[in-house]
Design a protein around this motif. Structure first.
Motif, PDB file in Angstrom:
ATOM      1  N   PHE A 169       0.674  12.858   0.255  1.00 27.72           N
ATOM      2  CA  PHE A 169      -0.382  13.281   1.443  1.00 27.72           C
ATOM      3  C   PHE A 169      -0.273  12.458   2.525  1.00 27.72           C
ATOM      4  CE2 PHE A 169      -3.110  11.754  -1.983  1.00 27.72           C
ATOM      5  CZ  PHE A 169      -3.782  10.709  -1.082  1.00 27.72           C
ATOM      6  N   ILE A 170       0.257  11.064   2.456  1.00 29.48           N
ATOM      7  CA  ILE A 170       0.409  10.305   3.611  1.00 29.48           C
ATOM      8  C   ILE A 170       1.783   9.856   3.854  1.00 29.48           C
ATOM      9  CG2 ILE A 170      -0.114   7.750   3.897  1.00 29.48           C
ATOM     10  CD1 ILE A 170      -2.134   7.699   1.979  1.00 29.48           C
ATOM     11  N   ARG A 171       2.024  10.150   5.381  1.00 26.89           N
ATOM     12  CA  ARG A 171       3.199   9.955   5.870  1.00 26.89           C
ATOM     13  C   ARG A 171       3.985   8.392   5.663  1.00 26.89           C
ATOM     14  NH1 ARG A 171       3.603   7.092  10.990  1.00 26.89           N
ATOM     15  NH2 ARG A 171       1.729   6.362  11.586  1.00 26.89           N
ATOM     16  N   ALA A 172       5.380   8.422   5.632  1.00 27.83           N
ATOM     17  CA  ALA A 172       5.984   7.186   5.370  1.00 27.83           C
ATOM     18  C   ALA A 172       6.731   6.532   6.615  1.00 27.83           C
ATOM     19  CB  ALA A 172       7.070   7.475   4.059  1.00 27.83           C
ATOM     20  N   ASN A 173       6.594   7.192   7.677  1.00 33.41           N
ATOM     21  CA  ASN A 173       7.333   6.397   8.801  1.00 33.41           C
ATOM     22  C   ASN A 173       6.333   5.493   9.448  1.00 33.41           C
ATOM     23  OD1 ASN A 173       5.561   8.558   9.362  1.00 33.41           O
ATOM     24  ND2 ASN A 173       6.747   9.066  11.282  1.00 33.41           N
ATOM     25  N   VAL A 174       6.633   4.115   8.601  1.00 28.94           N
ATOM     26  CA  VAL A 174       5.298   3.245   8.812  1.00 28.94           C
ATOM     27  C   VAL A 174       5.901   2.493  10.227  1.00 28.94           C
ATOM     28  CG1 VAL A 174       4.944   2.636   6.549  1.00 28.94           C
ATOM     29  CG2 VAL A 174       6.863   1.591   7.319  1.00 28.94           C
ATOM     30  N   PHE A 175       6.900   2.584  10.777  1.00 26.17           N
ATOM     31  CA  PHE A 175       7.626   1.957  11.888  1.00 26.17           C
ATOM     32  C   PHE A 175       7.533   2.854  13.135  1.00 26.17           C
ATOM     33  CE2 PHE A 175       8.717  -1.453   8.932  1.00 26.17           C
ATOM     34  CZ  PHE A 175       8.223  -2.492   9.607  1.00 26.17           C
ATOM     35  N   ASP A 176       6.838   4.037  13.169  1.00 31.36           N
ATOM     36  CA  ASP A 176       6.355   4.776  14.287  1.00 31.36           C
ATOM     37  C   ASP A 176       5.042   4.194  14.787  1.00 31.36           C
ATOM     38  OD1 ASP A 176       8.751   6.180  14.047  1.00 31.36           O
ATOM     39  OD2 ASP A 176       8.018   8.185  13.323  1.00 31.36           O
ATOM     40  N   LEU A 177       5.156   3.637  15.751  1.00 30.65           N
ATOM     41  CA  LEU A 177       3.742   2.630  16.168  1.00 30.65           C
ATOM     42  C   LEU A 177       3.647   2.779  17.816  1.00 30.65           C
ATOM     43  CD1 LEU A 177       4.892  -0.690  14.736  1.00 30.65           C
ATOM     44  CD2 LEU A 177       3.624   1.185  13.726  1.00 30.65           C
ATOM     45  N   GLY A 178       2.474   2.662  17.775  1.00 35.99           N
ATOM     46  CA  GLY A 178       2.118   2.767  19.439  1.00 35.99           C
ATOM     47  C   GLY A 178       0.866   1.897  19.610  1.00 35.99           C
ATOM     48  N   SER A 179       0.947   1.232  20.867  1.00 29.57           N
ATOM     49  CA  SER A 179       0.029   0.195  21.184  1.00 29.57           C
ATOM     50  C   SER A 179      -0.204  -0.170  22.589  1.00 29.57           C
ATOM     51  CB  SER A 179       0.214  -1.303  20.358  1.00 29.57           C
ATOM     52  OG  SER A 179       1.363  -1.575  20.875  1.00 29.57           O
ATOM     53  N   ARG A 180      -1.412  -0.486  22.934  1.00 25.42           N
ATOM     54  CA  ARG A 180      -1.699  -1.071  24.435  1.00 25.42           C
ATOM     55  C   ARG A 180      -2.213  -2.408  24.517  1.00 25.42           C
ATOM     56  NH1 ARG A 180      -2.908   4.302  24.003  1.00 25.42           N
ATOM     57  NH2 ARG A 180      -2.027   5.792  25.771  1.00 25.42           N
ATOM     58  N   SER A 181      -2.038  -3.064  25.746  1.00 28.78           N
ATOM     59  CA  SER A 181      -2.086  -4.495  25.860  1.00 28.78           C
ATOM     60  C   SER A 181      -2.696  -4.903  27.092  1.00 28.78           C
ATOM     61  CB  SER A 181      -0.944  -5.601  25.422  1.00 28.78           C
ATOM     62  OG  SER A 181      -0.156  -5.203  24.058  1.00 28.78           O
ATOM     63  N   VAL A 182      -3.473  -5.840  27.336  1.00 32.64           N
ATOM     64  CA  VAL A 182      -3.922  -6.275  28.335  1.00 32.64           C
ATOM     65  C   VAL A 182      -3.901  -7.930  28.205  1.00 32.64           C
ATOM     66  CG1 VAL A 182      -5.912  -6.678  29.882  1.00 32.64           C
ATOM     67  CG2 VAL A 182      -5.487  -4.728  28.922  1.00 32.64           C
ATOM     68  N   GLY A 183      -3.272  -8.874  29.531  1.00 34.96           N
ATOM     69  CA  GLY A 183      -2.992  -9.982  29.078  1.00 34.96           C
ATOM     70  C   GLY A 183      -3.416 -10.777  30.427  1.00 34.96           C
ATOM     71  N   ILE A 184      -3.717 -12.369  30.361  1.00 38.32           N
ATOM     72  CA  ILE A 184      -3.733 -12.942  31.449  1.00 38.32           C
ATOM     73  C   ILE A 184      -3.069 -14.159  31.129  1.00 38.32           C
ATOM     74  CG2 ILE A 184      -5.995 -11.910  32.293  1.00 38.32           C
ATOM     75  CD1 ILE A 184      -7.530 -14.336  30.793  1.00 38.32           C
ATOM     76  N   GLY A 185      -2.777 -15.086  32.218  1.00 35.69           N
ATOM     77  CA  GLY A 185      -2.114 -16.344  32.037  1.00 35.69           C
ATOM     78  C   GLY A 185      -1.893 -17.144  33.418  1.00 35.69           C
ATOM     79  N   ALA A 186      -1.649 -18.344  33.008  1.00 42.16           N
ATOM     80  CA  ALA A 186      -1.584 -19.287  34.156  1.00 42.16           C
ATOM     81  C   ALA A 186      -0.399 -20.253  33.703  1.00 42.16           C
ATOM     82  CB  ALA A 186      -2.775 -20.147  34.211  1.00 42.16           C
ATOM     83  N   ASP A 187       0.205 -20.618  34.866  1.00 40.73           N
ATOM     84  CA  ASP A 187       1.467 -21.741  34.843  1.00 40.73           C
ATOM     85  C   ASP A 187       1.037 -22.896  35.644  1.00 40.73           C
ATOM     86  OD1 ASP A 187       2.862 -20.134  33.295  1.00 40.73           O
ATOM     87  OD2 ASP A 187       3.557 -18.887  34.985  1.00 40.73           O
ATOM     88  N   PHE A 188       0.956 -24.135  35.220  1.00 39.24           N
ATOM     89  CA  PHE A 188       0.738 -25.363  35.935  1.00 39.24           C
ATOM     90  C   PHE A 188       1.686 -26.213  35.909  1.00 39.24           C
ATOM     91  CE2 PHE A 188      -1.487 -29.219  36.239  1.00 39.24           C
ATOM     92  CZ  PHE A 188      -2.065 -29.353  37.505  1.00 39.24           C
ATOM     93  N   ALA A 189       2.378 -26.658  37.187  1.00 40.01           N
ATOM     94  CA  ALA A 189       3.050 -27.840  37.122  1.00 40.01           C
ATOM     95  C   ALA A 189       2.513 -29.214  37.243  1.00 40.01           C
ATOM     96  CB  ALA A 189       4.093 -27.758  38.396  1.00 40.01           C
ATOM     97  N   CYS A 190       2.491 -29.763  35.999  1.00 40.00           N
ATOM     98  CA  CYS A 190       1.605 -30.961  36.123  1.00 40.00           C
ATOM     99  C   CYS A 190       2.135 -32.415  36.356  1.00 40.00           C
ATOM    100  CB  CYS A 190       1.074 -31.183  34.585  1.00 40.00           C
ATOM    101  SG  CYS A 190       2.433 -31.165  33.191  1.00 40.00           S
TER     102      CYS A 190
END
Length: 290
Positions: A169-190
């Motif tokens: 009674f549990i499906r087997a297609n384990v790599f049928d996946l969905g996701s959402r992401s939010v990200g922030i970042g910074a680049d600094f030339a030191c």
């Protein structure tokens, strides 16, 4: 076709592309160590490994107006693992990006929309399939040394093969996946040749954990399948989770066309049912631009 044959075909293709019209934009070589490939919680199930990845990308860019551009990128990546051969993979993708600059000069904000499709080919048939992604990114150079960016991303992965069910009674297609992401970042030339990058990303969606039989994970899972890549009597479980990924990296210019960088990522996932895991990833990357 085995992994070695695939890599040989990719190498010949990249060389032919470069020789024909200098269409290869970037070539990369990356050494990566992941200390928790299985995304597991218990010490008995945690597996780490070293991988070598070779990638190349190419494609045209069209300047539509003074402020708008459109680019098409084709990419190929081959990855070889030291111990877990079932994870060896060859991926080919195509991405379309629209970019808008809100004015002229290096300090005006920019906005980009990207859609991509990637073909995933593994030595483990369980992982074969397609990955589709859409991303919106805003960025701005604050000064000649500091640039900031933020993004939102949605991903959908679809597997080719549905293995036999472990539980009726549990499906087997384990790599049928969905996701959402939010990200922030910074680049600094030191320094003139050094760039420091930091970032943090929040993920919400499906993850896959591979363990021995585990009742708490079983009860929190939406899909289960046998996964012999990490040994006998191991199973892959799909779960909903909230994941945070913190990253830092340092890169250095080598000459006028190449860079070398090292990076570190720390991730923490908390799945439904009180399941959580941590993991670290270390990488060294060489990039050459044509």
């Amino acid at each position: 076709m085995r992994f070695g044959d695939r890599v040989a075909c990719v190498a010949l293709g990249l060389c032919a592309t470069q020789a024909s019209a200098n269409l290869l934009d970037e070539l990369g070589v990356e050494l990566v160590y992941d200390d928790n490939l299985t995304r597991a919680q218990l010490a008995r199930d945690i597996k780490g490994d070293l991988a070598l990845a070779v990638s190349g990308e190419a494609g045209p860019r069209f300047q539509l107006t003074d402020y708008d551009s459109l680019s098409v990128k084709a990419s190929v990546t081959g990855t070889k693992y030291r111990h877990y051969e079932g994870l060896d993979n060859l991926n080919a993708g195509l991405a379309l990006t629209y970019r808008r600059k809100f004015g002229l000069g290096p300090y005006v904000p920019q906005f980009a929309l990207t859609g991509s499709a990637t073909r995933l080919e593994y030595d483990s048939r369980l992982r074969d399939g397609w990955l589709y992604a859409a991303e919106a990114e805003a960025s701005k150079r604050v000064s000649d040394r500091l640039a900031l960016h933020a993004f939102v991303r949605s991903e959908r992965r679809e597997s080719d093969h549905t293995p036999e069910r472990v539980v009726p009674f549990i499906r087997a297609n384990v790599f049928d996946l969905g996701s959402r992401s939010v990200g922030i970042g910074a680049d600094f030339a030191c320094a003139p040749r050094y760039l420091v990058s930091v970032g943090y990303t929040w993920h919400r969606g499906d993850i896959v954990s591979t363990t021995q039989r585990n009742l708490p994970i079983f009860l929190a899972s939406s899909a289960i399948a046998a996964d012999p890549v990490f040994g006998n009597n191991t199973f892959a479980y799909t779960m909903r989770a909230r994941t945070g990924v913190a990253s830092i990296g340092v890169s250095r210019e080598i000459g006028r066309q190449a860079t070398f960088g090292i990076g570190y990522e720390y991730r923490n996932s908390r799945a439904d049912g009180g399941i959580d895991y941590n993991g670290s990833l270390f990488r060294a990357t060489y990039l050459y631009g044509f």
